[in-house]
Write an enzyme that holds these catalytic residues in place. Structure first.
Site, PDB file in Angstrom:
ATOM      1  N   ASN A  84       0.744  -1.273   0.072  1.00  0.00           N
ATOM      2  CA  ASN A  84      -0.008   0.096   0.205  1.00  0.00           C
ATOM      3  C   ASN A  84       0.976   1.293   0.090  1.00  0.00           C
ATOM      4  O   ASN A  84       1.995   1.270   0.456  1.00  0.00           O
ATOM      5  CB  ASN A  84      -0.951  -0.079   1.282  1.00  0.00           C
ATOM      6  CG  ASN A  84      -0.239  -0.262   2.516  1.00  0.00           C
ATOM      7  OD1 ASN A  84       0.737  -0.614   2.627  1.00  0.00           O
ATOM      8  ND2 ASN A  84      -0.962   0.407   3.536  1.00  0.00           N
ATOM      9  N   ILE A  85       0.400   2.305  -0.523  1.00  0.00           N
ATOM     10  CA  ILE A  85       1.259   3.693  -0.805  1.00  0.00           C
ATOM     11  C   ILE A  85       0.218   4.695  -0.551  1.00  0.00           C
ATOM     12  O   ILE A  85      -0.868   4.984  -1.054  1.00  0.00           O
ATOM     13  CB  ILE A  85       1.422   3.825  -2.104  1.00  0.00           C
ATOM     14  CG1 ILE A  85       2.357   2.530  -2.714  1.00  0.00           C
ATOM     15  CG2 ILE A  85       2.536   5.054  -2.256  1.00  0.00           C
ATOM     16  CD1 ILE A  85       2.824   2.646  -4.116  1.00  0.00           C
ATOM     17  N   GLU A  86       0.505   5.229   0.669  1.00  0.00           N
ATOM     18  CA  GLU A  86      -0.259   6.563   1.134  1.00  0.00           C
ATOM     19  C   GLU A  86       0.340   7.581   0.893  1.00  0.00           C
ATOM     20  O   GLU A  86       1.356   7.863   0.902  1.00  0.00           O
ATOM     21  CB  GLU A  86      -0.445   6.314   2.570  1.00  0.00           C
ATOM     22  CG  GLU A  86      -1.299   4.795   2.884  1.00  0.00           C
ATOM     23  CD  GLU A  86      -1.162   4.969   4.431  1.00  0.00           C
ATOM     24  OE1 GLU A  86      -0.929   5.761   5.437  1.00  0.00           O
ATOM     25  OE2 GLU A  86      -1.948   3.955   5.039  1.00  0.00           O
TER      26      GLU A  86
ATOM     27  N   CYS B  70      -3.879   0.780  -2.572  1.00  0.00           N
ATOM     28  CA  CYS B  70      -3.977  -0.637  -1.711  1.00  0.00           C
ATOM     29  C   CYS B  70      -3.033  -1.471  -2.577  1.00  0.00           C
ATOM     30  O   CYS B  70      -2.792  -1.585  -3.772  1.00  0.00           O
ATOM     31  CB  CYS B  70      -5.396  -1.407  -1.778  1.00  0.00           C
ATOM     32  SG  CYS B  70      -6.504  -0.380  -1.119  1.00  0.00           S
TER      33      CYS B  70
ATOM     34  N   GLU C 221      -3.112  -4.705  -3.092  1.00  0.00           N
ATOM     35  CA  GLU C 221      -3.605  -5.554  -4.239  1.00  0.00           C
ATOM     36  C   GLU C 221      -3.735  -4.940  -5.641  1.00  0.00           C
ATOM     37  O   GLU C 221      -3.327  -5.555  -6.373  1.00  0.00           O
ATOM     38  CB  GLU C 221      -5.013  -5.888  -3.772  1.00  0.00           C
ATOM     39  CG  GLU C 221      -5.413  -6.538  -2.395  1.00  0.00           C
ATOM     40  CD  GLU C 221      -5.466  -5.894  -1.193  1.00  0.00           C
ATOM     41  OE1 GLU C 221      -4.818  -4.594  -1.262  1.00  0.00           O
ATOM     42  OE2 GLU C 221      -6.261  -6.252  -0.559  1.00  0.00           O
TER      43      GLU C 221
ATOM     44  N   CYS D 257     -10.540  -4.643   0.599  1.00  0.00           N
ATOM     45  CA  CYS D 257     -11.533  -3.689   0.527  1.00  0.00           C
ATOM     46  C   CYS D 257     -12.481  -3.863  -0.824  1.00  0.00           C
ATOM     47  O   CYS D 257     -12.116  -4.604  -1.841  1.00  0.00           O
ATOM     48  CB  CYS D 257     -11.019  -2.215   0.362  1.00  0.00           C
ATOM     49  SG  CYS D 257     -10.465  -1.618  -1.025  1.00  0.00           S
TER      50      CYS D 257
ATOM     51  N   CYS E   9     -10.935  -3.104  -4.097  1.00  0.00           N
ATOM     52  CA  CYS E   9      -9.949  -4.242  -4.571  1.00  0.00           C
ATOM     53  C   CYS E   9     -10.836  -5.349  -5.044  1.00  0.00           C
ATOM     54  O   CYS E   9     -10.211  -6.035  -5.958  1.00  0.00           O
ATOM     55  CB  CYS E   9      -9.154  -4.380  -3.490  1.00  0.00           C
ATOM     56  SG  CYS E   9      -7.679  -2.878  -3.276  1.00  0.00           S
TER      57      CYS E   9
END
Ligand code: THU
Length: 128
Positions: A44-46, A55, A57, A88, A91
């Protein structure tokens, strides 16, 4: 322990190490197995504009699809919490676009995990 997926599970746990999640500290790693035996990983990359977060996936799928992959067997997903989390809805819909029969392996710990068919997690999906 389903030995078939041991390698995929280890790769998902490893992929989590690259998670960029300074806002939630919720680290996710994913490892996606293609029909021809290749594995693509994602994390994941925020970013500070939270809603643009990616996300794990979808990162794994984007890497695979952009390399020309179209057929998938399984995805393993790991978090930095010792319990099972479900992917989620976004995804699930994204993954179902490419593979309704995908096996989704949700990792709680290295030895405790669940395997689900994607079409059970998302029995109905939007389709054009
Ligand atoms: N996240 C994923 O990587 N996959 C999911 O299926 C659900 C949530 C990430 C997004 C965000 O960085 C963090 O988990 C908390 O929502």
């Amino acid at each position: 322990m389903n030995l078939k997926y041991t390698n995929l599970i280890e790769k998902a746990i490893q992929a989590r190490e690259n998670s960029y999640s300074p806002f939630s500290n919720f680290k996710v790693g994913a490892a996606l197995l293609t029909k021809n035996g290749k594995v693509y990983t994602g994390c994941n990359i925020e970013i500070s504009s939270f809603s643009l977060t990616l996300c794990a996936e979808r990162v794994a799928f984007a890497k695979a699809i952009s390399e020309g992959e179209t057929q998938f067997i399984a995805i393993a997903i790991s978090t930095n919490k010792n319990k099972i989390f479900y992917p989620c809805g976004a995804c699930l819909q994204f993954m179902a676009e490419f593979s309704k029969e995908l096996k989704v392996i949700l990792i709680g710990t290295k030895t405790k995990y669940e395997i689900h068919n994607l079409n059970k997690l998302l029995p109905k999906q939007f389709n054009l």
